[in-house]
Design an enzyme around this catalytic site. Structure first.
Site: not given
Length: 681
Positions: A7, A103, A306
């Site tokens: 990303e 992600d 995360y």
């Protein structure tokens, strides 16, 4: 050659280091059988209306609703982004071994799939890297356990439906309300999620403005230095409280019962993103967006897992990792971890629950310790680490004593609290506010049946209005789609129907601030005149409905699990949009119910009445929903505002008389009645 798409460039570099990919190329890294290329977030987006139909470029009510038969994609960004997208396209088209490393979540999936489709590679199979941290260990383990891309079809369908639904609702509602009420130059921006959030804030501000405090009285008595309160609660009439006080004055006070029980207060659950944002707002005044950016930075530096998660649990297979992680954290948190026996950690279902983990587990620190952190990053990192450590501490033990007494057969009650063992609360003794209240109230030792003199008294107070939204309280309401709840189990159920997702809530608040619909006043979030006017203009209650938007989010969640049909979801969105742009339900083209007779601003419907949207500027007009004993509906309010009277008579009470009369409203904003004989009363 395997092609890995990330990303952002920083993630590409981390993966390259772990895979031994050392050769730099123009826009990608190459070596060891891999080409690792990166995006700059959303390089591809849905096309603009005029790319489907040239006639849709011009804003016109006649063209609404604008609903493409099939959505198309377009490249976005500046020249550098376009160049990078060309590199991505060339590499993806040159291989049949594609690895998605964006992600691991709904938006990351959308970024990858849109790029894949725009590059003409949507038909190609791919594998998915699905990890919850960017440590070298997690990356290597993730590449050893790549998952088939087909396993994420539900996630992609939910992401695609969310994207297309926001496009359809946002574009059509914005054009409709701007064309109807923009007066030539004003843009009214409406969104599927942002508008219900704005409506919550506007309604809260209106409730506070409409609030009329009421006096109340409480009957207390002081016995042996302990404050007892009347068991019947507050009194709305002072005379009633005084009558009871007169009965007990001069009479002995008697203890009827003394009961004690031990209460265990367990450590708070681990953080999900929303809870972290709320806590940082309360403790440090951070905005939701600020906390998200700080957490994202810590994640990219490999210090935490995360952050964009809605889970507050860990998966059962993580139990073996806890002791080594705590041992590593001792380097920075020795004083906090010293209170734990690492050989006898409580690895209970309160923390480890596979059913409570979907895409990602709770936010916890990693074994990659920071050397130096900026001040605000340090605050977020410390909060996450201490919350994780606290989870393994014993509960706080409190002794709760409830004492019941009476005087002249009038009941009284008091409660005392003694902290016997602080447990996990030791970790928060210096923080303000701590997660739970640590105050103690120590009572004398009472014996059942004892009696003696006492000192009764009355305390007067006033009812309090609702509190203005703060970042923390608004996030709570967004999480539960406008419903208040203190029970943790019910909270989890409501989270399935929240407004937005943990990843998008901060952005929604920032959009409302940027568009001047709400403003910050220290920690408070307040509606602006523009925000109140917009909500007043929107006649369709569903467009402002937090519960309906929450239901949509629930369906998207089910779609991720392949339990809801995407076609059915989009059919509902399209019909909803058609209803928005259909002929207004109110008479004529008046804004909402009508205009204020005093200042001509739009009228807003509140919980108890219909009031002027310019109340913050001092306008006092309000039409109560019960006037002269008659319930006033929206239709009646619209008639009064438009015509100055109702069309039919209603049963009302006026000066002690029961009448059948018309309700009237004059240019001074005064409500009156007109009897059927046409006599003005």
């Amino acid at each position: 050659m395997k092609v890995v798409l990330t990303e952002k460039p920083s993630v590409a570099r981390d993966i390259a280091r772990c895979l031994g990919v050392n050769n730099r190329r123009d826009g990608y890294l190459e070596g060891n059988g891999y080409q690792i290329v990166w995006a700059f977030g959303h390089l591809v987006e849905l096309q603009e209306p005029d790319q489907y139909n040239k006639g849709w470029k011009r804003w016109s009510l006649d063209s609404l609703p604008i609903i493409p038969e099939r959505f198309g994609l377009r490249a976005r960004g500046d020249a550098a982004a376009q160049k990078q997208l060309t590199t991505v396209k060339r590499l993806l088209q040159s291989t049949n071994d594609i690895i998605c490393a964006t992600d691991a979540g709904r938006e990351g999936e959308l970024i990858f799939r849109y790029i894949l489709s725009w590059c003409g590679c949507g038909h190609k199979p791919f594998r998915r890297l699905w990890i919850s941290s960017l440590t070298d260990e997690a990356i290597r383990q993730g590449f050893a356990q790549l998952r088939d891309g087909e396993a994420f079809e539900g996630l992609y369908r939910a992401a695609k439906c969310r994207s297309e639904a926001d496009w359809i609702v946002g574009l059509n509602a914005t054009r409709y309300y701007t064309l109807k009420f923009g007066q030539g130059s004003l843009l009214w921006t409406v969104g599927r999620v942002q508008t219900p959030v704005l409506a919550l804030i506007v309604q809260r501000d209106k409730d506070i403005a409409d609030f009329k405090p009421k006096d109340f009285w409480e009957l207390h008595t002081l016995y042996r230095e302990a404050d007892f309160q009347h068991g019947g609660g507050r009194f709305e009439k002072k005379e009633e409280a005084e009558a009871l006080m007169a009965r007990i004055d001069g009479r002995d006070f008697r203890i009827n019962s003394v009961k004690g029980k031990q209460e265990k207060v367990y450590p708070p659950p681990l953080y999900d993103l929303t809870d972290l944002q709320k806590d940082m707002s309360i403790r440090h005044g951070f905005t939701a967006d600020q906390t998200l950016r700080l957490a994202q930075s810590l994640y990219e530096k490999k210090h935490i897992t995360y952050p964009r998660t809605d889970s507050r649990y860990l998966s059962a297979d993580m139990k073996p990792q806890v002791k080594p992680l705590l041992q590593t954290l001792q380097t920075r948190f020795d004083a906090q971890i010293a209170g734990l026996n690492l050989e006898q950690l409580a690895l209970t279902n309160r923390l480890f629950n596979d059913a409570g983990v979907t895409d990602h587990h709770a936010i916890i620190p990693t074994k990659t310790l920071p050397r130096v952190l900026a001040g605000d990053e340090q605050k977020v990192y410390e909060a996450i680490s201490v919350r994780f450590i606290a989870a393994f501490y014993p509960p706080c033990l409190k002794q709760i004593t409830t004492v019941l007494g009476e005087s002249a057969e009038i009941p009284f009650k008091t409660t005392g609290t003694v902290i016997e063992a602080p447990g996990w609360q030791l970790l928060y003794k210096d923080s303000a506010p701590a997660p739970t209240d640590q105050d103690q109230k120590i009572l004398p030792v009472f014996e059942q049946g004892e009696s003696g003199p006492h000192q009764p008294s009355l305390k007067q107070g006033k009812t309090s209005p609702p509190k203005y939204y703060t970042e923390a309280s608004l996030l709570s309401m967004m999480e539960s789609a406008g419903k208040t709840c203190d029970d943790e189990t019910l909270k989890q159920a409501l989270k399935e129907k929240g407004l937005g997702t943990p990843a998008t809530r901060a952005a929604i608040i920032e959009v409302l601030v940027k568009r001047n619909y709400i403003r910050r006043q220290k920690k408070l979030l307040l509606s602006t005149e523009a925000g109140r006017r917009l909500i007043a203009l929107i006649a369709d209650e569903h467009l402002k409905s937090a519960s309906m938007t929450g239901e949509w989010e629930s369906r998207l969640k089910k779609m991720e699990q392949n339990d809801y049909d995407p076609g059915r979801f989009m059919d509902g969105i399209i019909q909803f949009t058609r209803n928005i742009v259909a002929s207004p339900k109110r008479p004529g083209d008046q804004a909402a119910l009508g205009n204020c007779p005093l200042c001509h601003a739009p009228i807003i419907e509140g919980r108890k009445g219909y009031g002027c949207s310019d109340w913050r500027k001092g306008c006092t007009f309000v039409l109560w929903k019960e006037t002269f004993g008659a319930p006033v509906s929206r239709e009646m309010a619209a008639e009064l505002l438009r015509q100055g009277r109702t069309r039919q008579t209603y049963a009302v009470k006026f000066n002690g008389e029961d009448l059948n009369a018309l309700l009237t409203l004059d240019e001074r904003g005064e409500i009156g009645v007109r009897a059927s004989s046409a006599d003005q009363r």
